[in-house]
Write an enzyme that holds these catalytic residues in place. Structure first.
Site, PDB file in Angstrom:
ATOM      1  N   ARG A  20     -24.416  12.809 -24.701  1.00  0.00           N
ATOM      2  CA  ARG A  20     -22.977  12.956 -24.940  1.00  0.00           C
ATOM      3  C   ARG A  20     -22.226  12.379 -23.734  1.00  0.00           C
ATOM      4  O   ARG A  20     -22.623  12.587 -22.585  1.00  0.00           O
ATOM      5  CB  ARG A  20     -22.632  14.440 -25.093  1.00  0.00           C
ATOM      6  N   HIS A  21     -21.146  11.659 -24.015  1.00  0.00           N
ATOM      7  CA  HIS A  21     -20.359  11.018 -22.947  1.00  0.00           C
ATOM      8  C   HIS A  21     -19.901  12.024 -21.889  1.00  0.00           C
ATOM      9  O   HIS A  21     -19.858  13.229 -22.133  1.00  0.00           O
ATOM     10  CB  HIS A  21     -19.120  10.333 -23.553  1.00  0.00           C
ATOM     11  N   GLN A  25     -16.997  13.632 -19.107  1.00  0.00           N
ATOM     12  CA  GLN A  25     -15.645  14.176 -19.321  1.00  0.00           C
ATOM     13  C   GLN A  25     -14.614  13.065 -19.497  1.00  0.00           C
ATOM     14  O   GLN A  25     -14.591  12.099 -18.738  1.00  0.00           O
ATOM     15  CB  GLN A  25     -15.243  15.048 -18.125  1.00  0.00           C
ATOM     16  N   SER A  26     -13.763  13.222 -20.507  1.00  0.00           N
ATOM     17  CA  SER A  26     -12.679  12.260 -20.748  1.00  0.00           C
ATOM     18  C   SER A  26     -11.344  12.849 -20.292  1.00  0.00           C
ATOM     19  O   SER A  26     -11.247  14.049 -20.011  1.00  0.00           O
ATOM     20  CB  SER A  26     -12.596  11.913 -22.239  1.00  0.00           C
ATOM     21  N   GLY A  48     -11.092  13.465 -30.817  1.00  0.00           N
ATOM     22  CA  GLY A  48     -11.477  12.771 -32.041  1.00  0.00           C
ATOM     23  C   GLY A  48     -11.637  11.275 -31.829  1.00  0.00           C
ATOM     24  O   GLY A  48     -12.343  10.836 -30.933  1.00  0.00           O
ATOM     25  N   ARG A  69     -15.237   5.898 -24.233  1.00  0.00           N
ATOM     26  CA  ARG A  69     -15.827   6.932 -23.382  1.00  0.00           C
ATOM     27  C   ARG A  69     -17.347   6.989 -23.539  1.00  0.00           C
ATOM     28  O   ARG A  69     -18.069   7.219 -22.564  1.00  0.00           O
ATOM     29  CB  ARG A  69     -15.174   8.299 -23.646  1.00  0.00           C
ATOM     30  N   GLU A 115     -16.934  10.260 -32.673  1.00  0.00           N
ATOM     31  CA  GLU A 115     -16.692  11.701 -32.702  1.00  0.00           C
ATOM     32  C   GLU A 115     -16.080  12.108 -34.036  1.00  0.00           C
ATOM     33  O   GLU A 115     -15.524  11.274 -34.761  1.00  0.00           O
ATOM     34  CB  GLU A 115     -15.739  12.061 -31.548  1.00  0.00           C
ATOM     35  N   TYR A 163     -10.391  14.596 -35.622  1.00  0.00           N
ATOM     36  CA  TYR A 163      -9.632  15.852 -35.677  1.00  0.00           C
ATOM     37  C   TYR A 163      -8.280  15.717 -36.373  1.00  0.00           C
ATOM     38  O   TYR A 163      -7.481  16.649 -36.390  1.00  0.00           O
ATOM     39  CB  TYR A 163      -9.467  16.440 -34.273  1.00  0.00           C
ATOM     40  N   HIS A 200     -21.139  11.406 -29.076  1.00  0.00           N
ATOM     41  CA  HIS A 200     -20.148  12.477 -28.962  1.00  0.00           C
ATOM     42  C   HIS A 200     -20.741  13.805 -29.420  1.00  0.00           C
ATOM     43  O   HIS A 200     -21.728  13.825 -30.159  1.00  0.00           O
ATOM     44  CB  HIS A 200     -18.930  12.122 -29.809  1.00  0.00           C
TER      45      HIS A 200
END
Length: 222
Positions: free
Chosen positions: A11-12, A14-15, A25, A61, A87, A90, A157
């Protein structure tokens, strides 16, 4: 007898939206400095592992996380990008702070969208819908290559990786909601000759606590 291939799910880091506690999303936000450092510190965890091919999403990301890891390993390999690995979308929540969303829609409703398997937010995707987009791609494009004893890294993601993990470990709908994929903590899968998982190792950097969680009945060790 076992297949020789390994699958590395990452998983990437922190963004900017993670840092601001916003729903991200498909919004194409960048890594923070912390996210960059997380990706850099993941590379040594994979230094003893062979990697032949890379897959990532259409979002920077995940792509940057992958590039930082491959640079750290001095690897120049083929990278395939596909939005099937994006991802979960959302929808109307994208860009909203989690607290703002709770004020607007009600805390319980937001919690339901975040933590249910098949209830999507307005104009967005549920985890089930994410899985229905991610899995056909994984089964069609990635599994056959693993079957050829190639080692594959996927930088993606939380929810697209969850979808793959749910499939590989046959996790129930209830338990997948308790499964967390930590930022830049490689999940390393090994397989038997029938393609079933016979070993899973969740790696964590020595300089921080693990944020990954997998209900104990799904742990697999050779």
């Amino acid at each position: 007898k076992s297949m020789q291939s390994k699958l590395y799910l990452i998983r990437h880091g922190q963004s900017t939206y993670n840092e601001e506690n916003r729903f991200t999303g498909w919004k194409d936000v960048d890594l923070t400095q912390k996210g960059i450092n997380e990706a850099i510190s993941a590379a040594p965890l994979l230094s003893k592992h062979p990697i032949d091919l890379a897959f990532t999403s259409n979002l920077q990301r995940a792509q940057k996380t992958l590039n930082l890891i491959l640079d750290g390993l001095a690897l120049d390999i083929s990278i395939t990008k596909n939005e099937a690995l994006n991802e979960r979308d959302y929808g109307s929540l994208v860009g909203q702070n989690k607290f703002e969303a709770a004020e607007k829609y009600g805390k319980d409703m937001v919690q339901t969208w975040r933590r249910s398997y098949d209830i999507p937010p307005p104009d967005g995707e549920s985890l089930k819908m994410t899985l229905e987009r991610t899995l056909p791609y994984f089964k069609g494009e990635i599994l056959p290559i693993l079957g050829q004893n190639k080692n594959i890294i996927i930088s993606a993601h939380g929810n697209s990786i969850r979808s793959i993990v749910m499939y590989l470990l046959n996790i129930s709908q209830e338990d997948i909601l308790k499964t967390e994929i930590g930022w830049c903590e490689p999940w390393i899968f090994e397989f038997d000759d029938k393609g079933s998982v016979n070993n899973l190792e969740i790696m964590q950097p020595s300089n921080r606590d693990s944020n990954s969680h997998l209900p104990s009945q799904y742990h697999v060790k050779k």
